[in-house]
Design an enzyme around this catalytic site. Structure first.
Site, PDB file in Angstrom:
ATOM      1  N   TYR A  10      -1.651  23.423 -13.671  1.00  0.00           N
ATOM      2  CA  TYR A  10      -3.091  23.163 -13.635  1.00  0.00           C
ATOM      3  C   TYR A  10      -3.734  23.638 -14.923  1.00  0.00           C
ATOM      4  O   TYR A  10      -3.210  24.516 -15.617  1.00  0.00           O
ATOM      5  CB  TYR A  10      -3.761  23.798 -12.416  1.00  0.00           C
ATOM      6  CG  TYR A  10      -3.985  25.289 -12.472  1.00  0.00           C
ATOM      7  CD1 TYR A  10      -5.232  25.813 -12.826  1.00  0.00           C
ATOM      8  CD2 TYR A  10      -2.967  26.185 -12.138  1.00  0.00           C
ATOM      9  CE1 TYR A  10      -5.457  27.173 -12.847  1.00  0.00           C
ATOM     10  CE2 TYR A  10      -3.184  27.548 -12.156  1.00  0.00           C
ATOM     11  CZ  TYR A  10      -4.433  28.051 -12.515  1.00  0.00           C
ATOM     12  OH  TYR A  10      -4.644  29.400 -12.539  1.00  0.00           O
ATOM     13  N   ASP A  12      -9.321  36.023  -5.437  1.00  0.00           N
ATOM     14  CA  ASP A  12      -7.928  36.433  -5.212  1.00  0.00           C
ATOM     15  C   ASP A  12      -7.743  37.905  -5.555  1.00  0.00           C
ATOM     16  O   ASP A  12      -7.053  38.650  -4.846  1.00  0.00           O
ATOM     17  CB  ASP A  12      -6.978  35.596  -6.064  1.00  0.00           C
ATOM     18  CG  ASP A  12      -7.130  34.102  -5.840  1.00  0.00           C
ATOM     19  OD1 ASP A  12      -7.482  33.697  -4.718  1.00  0.00           O
ATOM     20  OD2 ASP A  12      -6.906  33.340  -6.815  1.00  0.00           O
TER      21      ASP A  12
END
Length: 306
Positions: free
Chosen positions: A88, A257
Site C-alpha cells: 500500500y 493502532d
C-alpha cells in the site's frame, strides 16, 4: 495456563510513504503489526509473535528479517512458495492520509490455511490480538478456523483483544461484516473499537451506544474517537479520558493502532484501564509526529512513560 508472550494475527504489507517527487520510502506496516510493534516496544522482555502467512520472494524474506531484527518472530506461520506480500502507498493531504492498496492475492490471506499451525502459534500466549481487517481478508472457512483458534487460546487462559477496524472495501457487504465482527466480539476480553467506524457499520449514535452494544459481549471496552476523549467502559463504570492535541501532526497513519499497543501494554503491566488509556493517548500523539506507521521504539517508550 497462558504464558508470557504476545501474539498478533493479521497482514503486514509493504508500505510506501514519504513521497518526494517520484521517490518513495519503503517500510513494513499493517494494522495488527503496527499494534504489535508498539506493544512489543512497551512490554519489556515478552516474546512477540506476528501470526500470518508469508511468501518466499525477496520482499517477504526482507519482511521476516526486519521482524527478527526487532525481536519479533513468526512462530509456525506458513511460508508459501510463489506467494508475496500486499502493498500500500500513503498519500498525504497535510497530515491526513489516504491509501492505495495492492493486496488481492497477498500471502496473508492464507494465514489460516493450516489450522494446526495457527493454533500452535496461539498456545501459551498471555495476549492474543486481532482485528476486523484480519477477518476481512479471509474467506468464510478460514475465518471460522481463525475464530476457533482464538477461542481455544482464550479457553486456555489467554486474554483476547480485538479492534473491529471496519474497512468497507474489504467486505462483501455490510451485513457480512456485522456478523463476523459480532462473532469475534463473542470471544473477546478487551474490545478497542473506533467510534466513526462503529457509527458507519452499526448506526451507533454516540460512543456511549457503542459501549452499550459491545459491552453486552465484552467485559472491557475502549471506544476511541480521534481527538475527542476515549470512552472506557470497564469494571461496571464508564469514564472518558481526554486525548492529546498535537498542533502540527506530520502523519496520522497508525495512530489508532499504536493507541491499542500502548493500552494493551499498560494493561499487561497491571495499570488500571484509565491509566492505560492516558498512556495510550501519549503513545498515539507521539506516532502522529513521525512519518509512516512505525515510530522508533525509543519514541514510543518515552511517550508511554510520560
Amino acid at each position: 495456563m497462558a504464558g508470557n508472550g504476545v501474539a498478533s494475527i493479521g497482514e503486514c504489507m509493504l508500505e510506501l510513504s514519504g513521497q518526494t517527487g517520484p521517490n518513495w520510502r519503503m517500510g513494513f506496516a499493517g494494522d495488527t503489526f503496527n499494534t504489535l510493534w508498539a506493544l512489543h516496544a512497551l512490554s519489556g522482555d515478552r516474546p512477540a509473535t506476528y501470526v500470518s502467512a508469508f511468501g518466499d520472494d525477496p520482499f517477504s524474506q526482507g519482511q521476516i528479517a526486519f521482524f527478527a531484527e526487532n525481536g519479533i518472530g513468526i512462530g509456525s506461520s506458513p511460508v508459501i512458495p510463489g506467494a508475496r506480500p500486499g502493498l500500500y502507498a500513503i498519500t498525504l493531504n497535510g497530515a491526513e492520509r489516504s491509501f492505495t492498496y495492492w493486496r488481492g492475492d497477498a500471502a496473508a490471506r492464507q494465514l489460516a490455511s493450516d489450522p494446526a499451525a495457527l493454533s500452535k502459534n496461539l498456545e501459551n500466549q498471555s495476549l492474543v490480538y486481532f482485528s476486523g481487517i484480519t477477518l476481512a481478508i479471509l474467506d468464510d472457512a478460514a475465518r471460522a478456523a481463525l475464530l476457533a483458534a482464538v477461542a481455544k487460546a482464550r479457553a486456555a487462559g489467554s486474554t483476547v483483544a480485538f479492534d473491529p477496524n471496519y474497512r468497507p472495501r474489504l467486505w462483501r457487504g455490510r451485513e457480512d461484516a456485522q456478523a463476523a465482527i459480532v462473532e469475534a466480539l463473542a470471544v473477546t476480553d478487551i474490545a478497542l473499537p473506533t467510534f466513526p467506524d462503529e457509527q458507519m457499520l452499526f448506526d451507533d449514535k454516540a460512543p456511549q451506544a457503542t459501549a452499550d452494544r459491545i459491552g453486552k459481549l465484552v467485559r472491557e471496552v475502549v471506544v476511541k474517537n480521534g481527538e475527542a476523549p476515549a470512552l472506557i467502559a470497564a469494571n461496571g463504570t464508564r469514564r472518558e479520558v481526554a486525548a492529546i492535541h498535537v498542533a502540527a501532526p506530520v502523519d496520522t497513519t497508525g495512530a489508532g493502532d499504536s493507541f491499542n499497543g500502548g493500552y494493551l501494554a499498560a494493561r499487561l503491566a497491571g495499570h488500571h484501564p484509565l491509566e492505560a488509556a492516558r498512556r495510550a493517548h501519549r503513545v498515539a500523539a507521539a506516532v502522529v509526529q513521525v512519518r509512516g506507521a512505525l515510530a522508533p521504539f525509543e519514541t514510543l517508550r518515552a511517550a508511554f512513560e510520560g
